[in-house]
Design an enzyme around this catalytic site. Sequence first.
Site, PDB file in Angstrom:
ATOM      1  N   ASP A  84      19.248   0.847  -7.071  1.00 52.78           N
ATOM      2  CA  ASP A  84      20.273   0.499  -5.881  1.00 52.78           C
ATOM      3  C   ASP A  84      19.648  -0.666  -5.023  1.00 52.78           C
ATOM      4  OD1 ASP A  84      22.392   1.201  -4.125  1.00 52.78           O
ATOM      5  OD2 ASP A  84      21.122   2.632  -3.015  1.00 52.78           O
ATOM      6  N   HIS A 172      25.870   1.528   5.684  1.00 49.51           N
ATOM      7  CA  HIS A 172      24.891   2.671   5.202  1.00 49.51           C
ATOM      8  C   HIS A 172      24.659   3.559   6.439  1.00 49.51           C
ATOM      9  CE1 HIS A 172      23.931  -0.398   2.174  1.00 49.51           C
ATOM     10  NE2 HIS A 172      24.194   0.517   1.528  1.00 49.51           N
TER      11      HIS A 172
END
Length: 282
Positions: A84, A172
């Site tokens: 990621d 996020h």
Amino acid sequence: MLVSAAEMLKKAKAGHYAVGQFNINNLEWTKSVLLTAEELKSPVILGVSEGAGKYMTGFKTVAAMVKAMDEELGITVPVALHLDHGTYEGCYQCIKAGFTSIMFDGSHYPIEENVAKTKELVAVSHNLGLSIEAEVGSIGGEEDGECADPEECKSIADLGVDMLAAGIGNIHGKYPENWAGLSFETLDAVQQKTGEMPLVLHGGTGIPEDMIKKAISLGVAKINVNTECQLSFQEATRKYVEAGKDLEGKGFDPRKLLAPGAEAIKATVKEKMELFGSVGKA
Ligand code: 13P
């Protein structure tokens, strides 16, 4: 079954559902996500950030653990082990360690450099049978994310990446009260320019259900969830300790102490797979 993410995402895009990427932090996380995917017959992507990789002592440890666990648990659904937000160096480390998928996050480079590095990594990963994700437009952390330029998305998609993360106002972590929501206008424009390309929605934690469904209808085929599993784990662990369960009998045994958190992760993963529509699609 450890595989690249390419096929599962093509199927998801064609079938108008999304595959969840759940970030892992340790053994409990990995086990909870794998068991839930198997139970629900859903494909799944295990996401590993560079920080989590370091925490677990390195990408080699992670790859060895995931491969062995997949085998020992008899997992039959497709599982991709995916880096990621990888750096250029991190991508090569994961390729070497045996990951089946990588994300090269070149969004902070000028577009020419993002293109050049992505192109190189596409060739290397495809040669070895790995899938690769690229990013255009930043996905915010503390601050608002910057929306991607659809033309730039096309230039990266044309390099042959298997999935593309485009910033559409997503961030996020938890969304602030005054968050403007996802920019469906940007998402639609990106989808128009990139056609069949499976699009990736980062920052899956806390996005309302109707927005998730609309994003899937506009071409999102992969949704990343990290913080929400951490919050579920934290809440369940807190309850266990606050109820004094760790003080009763052998309640201090890590297998008991960490069990409620692990169950809570399973519940969150299940809820997301149902929402994303990936149940029964393995
Ligand atoms: P959240 O932590 O907001 O769920 O985001 C996860 C993510 O996008 C990982 O790349």
